[in-house]
Design a protein around this motif. Structure first.
Motif, PDB file in Angstrom:
ATOM      1  N   GLY A  17      46.830  43.251  32.893  1.00 33.37           N
ATOM      2  CA  GLY A  17      47.039  44.683  32.708  1.00 33.37           C
ATOM      3  C   GLY A  17      48.323  45.192  33.339  1.00 33.37           C
ATOM      4  O   GLY A  17      48.963  44.511  34.130  1.00 33.37           O
ATOM      5  N   GLU A  47      46.875  48.518  37.191  1.00 31.17           N
ATOM      6  CA  GLU A  47      46.011  49.596  36.708  1.00 31.17           C
ATOM      7  C   GLU A  47      44.539  49.343  37.028  1.00 31.17           C
ATOM      8  O   GLU A  47      43.866  50.209  37.582  1.00 31.17           O
ATOM      9  N   THR A  48      44.034  48.167  36.669  1.00 30.46           N
ATOM     10  CA  THR A  48      42.609  47.861  36.894  1.00 30.46           C
ATOM     11  C   THR A  48      42.434  46.406  37.333  1.00 30.46           C
ATOM     12  O   THR A  48      41.903  45.583  36.583  1.00 30.46           O
ATOM     13  N   TYR A  52      37.286  44.807  40.531  1.00 28.74           N
ATOM     14  CA  TYR A  52      36.782  46.081  40.013  1.00 28.74           C
ATOM     15  C   TYR A  52      37.405  47.286  40.710  1.00 28.74           C
ATOM     16  O   TYR A  52      36.717  48.186  41.190  1.00 28.74           O
ATOM     17  N   LEU A  53      38.727  47.305  40.752  1.00 29.02           N
ATOM     18  CA  LEU A  53      39.473  48.415  41.336  1.00 29.02           C
ATOM     19  C   LEU A  53      40.200  49.164  40.229  1.00 29.02           C
ATOM     20  O   LEU A  53      40.385  48.639  39.129  1.00 29.02           O
ATOM     21  N   GLU A  54      40.611  50.395  40.535  1.00 26.95           N
ATOM     22  CA  GLU A  54      41.317  51.193  39.541  1.00 26.95           C
ATOM     23  C   GLU A  54      42.402  52.027  40.217  1.00 26.95           C
ATOM     24  O   GLU A  54      42.140  52.728  41.193  1.00 26.95           O
ATOM     25  N   THR A  56      44.761  54.301  38.392  1.00 26.33           N
ATOM     26  CA  THR A  56      45.293  54.892  37.167  1.00 26.33           C
ATOM     27  C   THR A  56      46.017  56.205  37.394  1.00 26.33           C
ATOM     28  O   THR A  56      46.637  56.715  36.491  1.00 26.33           O
ATOM     29  N   GLY A  80      43.714  54.710  44.817  1.00 28.77           N
ATOM     30  CA  GLY A  80      42.829  54.376  43.709  1.00 28.77           C
ATOM     31  C   GLY A  80      41.377  54.425  44.142  1.00 28.77           C
ATOM     32  O   GLY A  80      41.036  55.002  45.170  1.00 28.77           O
ATOM     33  N   THR A  82      37.290  52.189  43.776  1.00 28.34           N
ATOM     34  CA  THR A  82      36.513  51.006  43.403  1.00 28.34           C
ATOM     35  C   THR A  82      35.561  51.408  42.280  1.00 28.34           C
ATOM     36  O   THR A  82      35.408  52.598  41.992  1.00 28.34           O
ATOM     37  N   SER A  83      34.884  50.431  41.697  1.00 30.23           N
ATOM     38  CA  SER A  83      33.923  50.749  40.634  1.00 30.23           C
ATOM     39  C   SER A  83      32.746  51.558  41.172  1.00 30.23           C
ATOM     40  O   SER A  83      32.074  52.248  40.419  1.00 30.23           O
TER      41      SER A  83
END
Length: 181
Positions: A17, A47-48, A52-54, A56, A80, A82-83
């Motif tokens: 990504g 980005e991701t 399981y991190l984000e 964006t 950012g 986490t999920s």
């Protein structure tokens, strides 16, 4: 320690990504070191990325400007999540990377000593997944079918990058421990 250019070169945007690069103007208005500003604007953050991190939102402001939180949280700048919805932040003076556990009154959990080390740990984790897939097939990570030798390799590499991050209870230690479940 990895440079922003090395991180950008080593991150495989096709497989893993895109990288989110932060706006230079937003960074200039912060009190962070030139090293942090340079890393976020040149290297960026994936980005991701796993685990399981984000990342964006390339907004770089204190979390108190986004969320209704007490003034004591002003030292945390959002990177950012986490999920699970925990916030991944950089601390204003120390420039540590931390996680704020939203299920425990935003208790701070240490992630990495620096942004550079955090990025290198993300690369290491992606490399661990690739190694597991090489040995046990395409679904190795999803099925948690990761060979113990690869899990041990991950631990050694994370310790090499940032010895502090592998202390019990810290983010990377917990992620490493979860691979044994």
């Amino acid at each position: 320690m990895i440079t922003p250019e090395e991180f950008s070169d080593k991150w495989d945007v096709i497989s893993n990504g895109p990288l989110i690069k932060f706006n230079n103007q937003d960074l200039m208005n912060s009190g962070f070191s030139d090293e942090v500003k340079r890393f976020l604007s040149i290297g960026g953050l994936p980005e991701t990325p796993p685990p399981y991190l984000e990342f964006t939102s390339p907004q770089f402001i204190p979390i108190t400007n986004i969320f209704n939180m007490p003034e004591e949280f002003k030292k945390y700048w959002l990177l950012g999540t986490t999920s699970a919805g925990d916030l991944i932040c950089i601390t204003e003076k120390e420039e540590d990377i931390v996680l704020l556990n939203n299920g425990d009154n935003y208790k701070e959990i240490f992630v990495n000593t620096s942004l550079n080390q955090f990025a290198e740990c993300l690369l290491t984790y992606v490399n661990m997944i690739d190694k597991a897939i090489e040995v046990n097939g395409e679904d190795a990570f999803i099925d948690n079918d990761i060979p113990e030798v690869v899990i041990n390799w991950l631990k050694n590499e994370l310790e090499r990058v940032d010895i502090k991050c592998m202390q019990p209870g810290f983010f990377w230690y917990v992620e490493w421990e979860n691979l044994f479940e």
